[in-house]
Write a protein that holds these residues in place. Sequence first.
Motif, short mmCIF file in Angstrom:
data_model
loop_
_atom_site.label_atom_id
_atom_site.label_comp_id
_atom_site.label_asym_id
_atom_site.label_seq_id
_atom_site.Cartn_x
_atom_site.Cartn_y
_atom_site.Cartn_z
N LEU A 80 0.83 -1.21 0.00
CA LEU A 80 0.00 0.00 0.00
C LEU A 80 0.87 1.26 0.00
N GLY A 81 1.96 1.22 0.77
CA GLY A 81 2.87 2.36 0.76
C GLY A 81 3.54 2.54 -0.60
N TYR A 82 3.81 1.41 -1.25
CA TYR A 82 4.43 1.46 -2.58
C TYR A 82 3.48 2.10 -3.59
N LEU A 83 2.20 1.73 -3.55
CA LEU A 83 1.22 2.33 -4.47
C LEU A 83 1.07 3.83 -4.20
N ALA A 84 1.05 4.22 -2.93
CA ALA A 84 0.93 5.64 -2.60
C ALA A 84 2.14 6.42 -3.10
N SER A 85 3.31 5.83 -2.99
CA SER A 85 4.53 6.50 -3.47
C SER A 85 4.49 6.65 -4.99
N LEU A 86 3.98 5.63 -5.69
CA LEU A 86 3.89 5.71 -7.14
C LEU A 86 2.99 6.85 -7.58
N LEU A 87 1.87 7.00 -6.89
CA LEU A 87 0.93 8.08 -7.24
C LEU A 87 1.57 9.45 -7.02
N ARG A 88 2.50 9.54 -6.06
CA ARG A 88 3.20 10.81 -5.82
C ARG A 88 4.42 10.98 -6.73
N GLY A 89 4.76 9.94 -7.48
CA GLY A 89 5.97 10.00 -8.30
C GLY A 89 7.23 9.89 -7.48
N ASP A 90 7.13 9.30 -6.30
CA ASP A 90 8.28 9.16 -5.41
C ASP A 90 8.76 7.71 -5.45
N PHE A 91 9.95 7.50 -6.02
CA PHE A 91 10.52 6.15 -6.11
C PHE A 91 11.61 5.92 -5.07
N GLY A 92 11.81 6.87 -4.20
CA GLY A 92 12.78 6.70 -3.13
C GLY A 92 14.20 7.06 -3.54
N LEU A 93 15.15 6.68 -2.70
CA LEU A 93 16.56 6.97 -2.93
C LEU A 93 17.26 5.73 -3.46
N SER A 94 18.22 5.95 -4.34
CA SER A 94 18.99 4.85 -4.88
C SER A 94 19.99 4.35 -3.85
N TYR A 95 20.10 3.03 -3.69
CA TYR A 95 21.07 2.47 -2.77
C TYR A 95 22.50 2.63 -3.30
N ILE A 96 22.67 2.42 -4.59
CA ILE A 96 24.01 2.49 -5.18
C ILE A 96 24.50 3.92 -5.26
N TYR A 97 23.62 4.84 -5.68
CA TYR A 97 24.01 6.23 -5.88
C TYR A 97 23.52 7.11 -4.73
N TYR A 98 23.38 6.53 -3.56
CA TYR A 98 22.92 7.27 -2.39
C TYR A 98 23.78 8.52 -2.17
N PRO A 99 23.15 9.68 -1.89
CA PRO A 99 21.73 9.92 -1.57
C PRO A 99 20.92 10.46 -2.75
N ALA A 100 21.29 10.14 -3.97
CA ALA A 100 20.57 10.67 -5.13
C ALA A 100 19.21 10.01 -5.26
N PRO A 101 18.15 10.75 -5.55
CA PRO A 101 16.83 10.14 -5.78
C PRO A 101 16.86 9.28 -7.05
N VAL A 102 16.00 8.29 -7.07
CA VAL A 102 15.94 7.38 -8.20
C VAL A 102 15.59 8.14 -9.49
N THR A 103 14.67 9.08 -9.39
CA THR A 103 14.28 9.84 -10.59
C THR A 103 15.45 10.62 -11.17
N GLU A 104 16.31 11.14 -10.30
CA GLU A 104 17.48 11.87 -10.78
C GLU A 104 18.46 10.94 -11.48
N VAL A 105 18.68 9.75 -10.92
CA VAL A 105 19.59 8.78 -11.53
C VAL A 105 19.08 8.35 -12.90
N ILE A 106 17.79 8.05 -12.99
CA ILE A 106 17.21 7.64 -14.27
C ILE A 106 17.23 8.79 -15.27
N GLY A 107 16.97 10.00 -14.78
CA GLY A 107 16.98 11.16 -15.66
C GLY A 107 18.33 11.40 -16.32
N ARG A 108 19.42 11.05 -15.63
CA ARG A 108 20.74 11.22 -16.22
C ARG A 108 21.02 10.19 -17.30
#
Length: 328
Positions: free
Chosen positions: A72-100
């Motif tokens: 349920l928390g995962y679905l709520a995060s998806l609706l907000r467009g929040d994919f969390g922080l990348s573990y490998i590229y911490y503390p960069a957000p996932v959207t920023e890593v994908i955007g690059r």
Amino acid sequence: MSYFLRRIGYFLLTLWAAVTLNFLIPRLQPGDPAEMMVKRLSGKDAEIDPAKIEAMRAMLGEPEGNLLQQYLGYLASLLRGDFGLSYIYYPAPVTEVIGRALPWTLVLVGVTLALSFVLGTVLGAFAAWRRNSMFDSVVTIGSTFIGTLQSFWIALLLLFAFGYVMGWFPTAGGYEASTPGWNGAFLLDALHHSVLPAVVLMLLGPVGWILGMRNTMIMNLREDYIRLARAKGVPDRDIALKYAARNALLPSITGLAMALGGILGGQILIETTFDYPGLGRLMQQAAAGKDYPLLQALLLLTIIGTLVANLVADMLYGVLDPRARKAS
């Protein structure tokens, strides 16, 4: 209208199933990403303190609660467009890593896919029209032979010959000394780095379109409406282009849609071989490093891209071919 409503319903149902599987699959994999990161930071043979692992889990913001609460928390995060922080590229957000990484894959795979589709369709149509000719034999046999080759084998061969032996092209990366930006030096540098990956994609890309277009067009040339057109004195050029090739192109729409959706998944083997900074290499890194947020976002991006492209193809198919609406 019912045809289009059913297609939208199938799309929504498939999207929900894909989102659910995308949530479950990474959590079924063995291994603890927090423990892996602590080992990576502490050293291979260092003794691992459980307190450090718990601190790493807290820092990474790993989901808490049972599986349903996490879902349920995962679905709520998806609706907000929040994919969390990348573990490998911490503390960069996932959207920023994908955007690059996204522009690199869109340019490389998108351009080569468009060229492969046009080239393969034209060659396949001409081979079908000139079937049993020397041109047809060369194109068919050559495409079949190239299609049996593995992409990573061709990539390694080109990399060794033109990268290491001759030194004509870079052996890794998407750019080198230039500063990223819309300037001539960077664009030339990026183009220089993309030549070898693009050659691999252009060698293998047209094969499916050639064989598919040729076989479908040959079947269409045997239909009664082609015989009727010839009996009425329709010029051969019009029969080839307006009748046979046009109808043979319809099944390729679905294949093109799937290929367009697959662009967002990148080319894992090729991008990894050339260390190209696209989504394919990023997905390989996320899977190897147990980067669940990044891996989930990449898989979801690929799935949504494929589903949307197929939905558009189904809509176009229903508009271009009324028989599809009646059959469904």
